[in-house]
Scaffold this active site. Structure first.
Site, PDB file in Angstrom:
ATOM      1  N   GLU A  28     -23.251  -9.368 -10.895  1.00 33.97           N
ATOM      2  CA  GLU A  28     -23.451 -10.562 -10.076  1.00 33.97           C
ATOM      3  C   GLU A  28     -23.238 -11.833 -10.888  1.00 33.97           C
ATOM      4  OE1 GLU A  28     -23.647 -10.263  -7.028  1.00 33.97           O
ATOM      5  OE2 GLU A  28     -24.588  -8.342  -6.537  1.00 33.97           O
ATOM      6  N   ARG A  32     -20.132 -14.414  -9.984  1.00 32.34           N
ATOM      7  CA  ARG A  32     -20.588 -15.693  -9.470  1.00 32.34           C
ATOM      8  C   ARG A  32     -20.504 -16.804 -10.516  1.00 32.34           C
ATOM      9  NH1 ARG A  32     -22.865 -11.965  -6.273  1.00 32.34           N
ATOM     10  NH2 ARG A  32     -23.598 -12.546  -4.195  1.00 32.34           N
ATOM     11  N   ASP A 159     -16.855  -0.656  -3.305  1.00 35.81           N
ATOM     12  CA  ASP A 159     -15.797  -1.434  -2.649  1.00 35.81           C
ATOM     13  C   ASP A 159     -14.885  -2.191  -3.602  1.00 35.81           C
ATOM     14  OD1 ASP A 159     -18.028  -2.936  -3.292  1.00 35.81           O
ATOM     15  OD2 ASP A 159     -18.048  -4.104  -1.444  1.00 35.81           O
ATOM     16  N   GLU A 290     -16.523 -10.575   4.298  1.00 32.06           N
ATOM     17  CA  GLU A 290     -15.368  -9.681   4.215  1.00 32.06           C
ATOM     18  C   GLU A 290     -14.389  -9.830   5.378  1.00 32.06           C
ATOM     19  OE1 GLU A 290     -18.292  -8.569   1.414  1.00 32.06           O
ATOM     20  OE2 GLU A 290     -18.523  -8.647   3.597  1.00 32.06           O
TER      21      GLU A 290
END
Length: 377
Positions: A28, A32, A159, A290
């Site tokens: 993360e 980010r 994913d 998404e």
């Protein structure tokens, strides 16, 4: 794109006292913070953002001090220590294979190769346990081997592995054959094992596989796939990738359009029999990006205005059902601002060259990074 804030306005926050005893998630923080700083550096040319990118990149490096070089999930950016989650020594596939775009770019800009070498995704290229290009969801930080074998999904925990195979290949100037090979095999694996159609409506969707048993369950997260397939086709990959992108985009649209609120559930279960429709599993919407991300790619590559219309419908539903003065849940996911609204802005922009997809590749948090060999500033 002109940023309306000057770096000098951000200096007080950057000059805060040294951090101590703060655990952060490697994945993360990379997508980010590191991705955001690198992207802002390229968009502004301000050296401050590169300096801070190097700082956070260095603070995250202890995660790679493992027996297998598969990184731990958590890093203490003050103490310089790292550890796996309390409940397991495994890391998720997405966590360890979706940090390469950022660290590769940091290495290129700083001319310090250890950032790239320590984070290279090739660690999983030849591991046993793959299934026609599909990869298990977990990997052990001690052994460096896949665990929970036989379970395959393009949803949570897996994913962005598939997304970053393609995007690293594009980022690097389409020269890294291993990445392309793995991506093409994965798409074929999806078509062979995970792709199904519903009853009368014939909606194409991507399910999950657990020890050869198919589950007609599709996370909203999987709606990244139409955009990724379209991006690959735009970069010269087989035309049937675009055909599949068009079909899956329709399905992701219907996951919104068929709901009373016009907002997709977090997870949908699809009906394979004659009865039409799909049953929502997690009946909440987290404002995920998404679907609008894929709408952005589809509109850029096809110029079909229906994708703008679909995006506008989603935005209207966000405004109607999720915009509140005092929330029942007193927080908002950062990806709503960082990704969802950014992709909507780009979708509605009349400037088709704004952050051109022939010049930039977006990381999985929607931060644009330049496609090489653009020279570093």
């Amino acid at each position: 794109m002109q940023l309306m804030v000057e770096s000098s306005q951000l200096a007080p926050a950057f000059n805060s006292p040294p951090l101590s005893n703060v655990d952060v998630n490697l994945f993360e923080s990379t997508i980010r913070i590191l991705g955001g700083l690198l992207s802002t550096y390229h968009l502004t040319g301000d050296q401050l953002f590169l300096e801070k990118a190097k700082d956070i990149g260095s603070r995250l490096m202890p995660a790679f001090k493992t027996p297998s070089k598969i990184p731990y999930s958590d890093v203490n950016i003050g103490k310089g220590t790292a550890h796996p989650p309390r409940w397991t020594s495994d890391s998720t596939l997405a966590e360890v294979t979706s940090i390469q775009l950022e660290f590769r770019e940091l290495s290129r800009l700083t001319q310090e190769p250890h950032y790239q070498v320590r984070t290279q995704g090739g660690l999983v290229h030849k591991l046993p346990g793959k299934h026609d290009g599909l990869v298990p969801m977990f990997i052990n930080t001690n052994s460096g081997q896949f665990t929970h074998k036989g379970v395959f999904t393009l949803g949570a925990r897996a994913d962005s592995y598939y997304e970053y195979l393609l995007k690293q290949w594009i980022q690097g100037g389409k020269t890294e054959d291993d990445l392309l090979e793995d991506y093409l095999q994965a798409v074929e694996g999806v078509k062979k094992h995970l792709l199904r159609q519903t009853g009368p409506s014939r909606l194409t969707f991507v399910g999950e596989l657990s020890h050869n048993r198919f589950n007609p369950k599709m996370d909203h997260l999987v709606c990244f796939l139409p955009g990724t397939l379209a991006l690959g086709a735009h970069n010269g990959l087989p035309g049937d990738h675009m055909d599949l992108a068009l079909q899956l985009m329709e399905t992701c649209h219907q996951m919104y359009a068929q709901m009373e609120t016009g907002l997709s559930p977090e997870i949908a279960h699809f009906n394979l029999q004659a009865r039409d429709g799909r049953d929502p599993a997690d009946r909440h919407n987290l404002l995920r990006p998404e679907t609008v991300e894929s709408l952005f790619y589809m509109y850029r590559f096809t110029k079909d205005t229906k994708y703008r219309d679909w995006g506008w419908d989603i935005l209207q539903s966000f405004n109607k059902y999720t915009k509140v003065q005092r929330s029942h849940r007193p927080d908002m996911e950062s990806f709503f601002l960082g990704e969802t609204l950014k992709y909507l802005y780009l979708l509605f922009s009349d400037d088709m060259e704004l952050l051109s997809l022939d010049k930039y590749v977006f990381n999985t948090e929607a931060h644009p990074l330049p496609i090489w060999p653009s020279p570093p500033k």
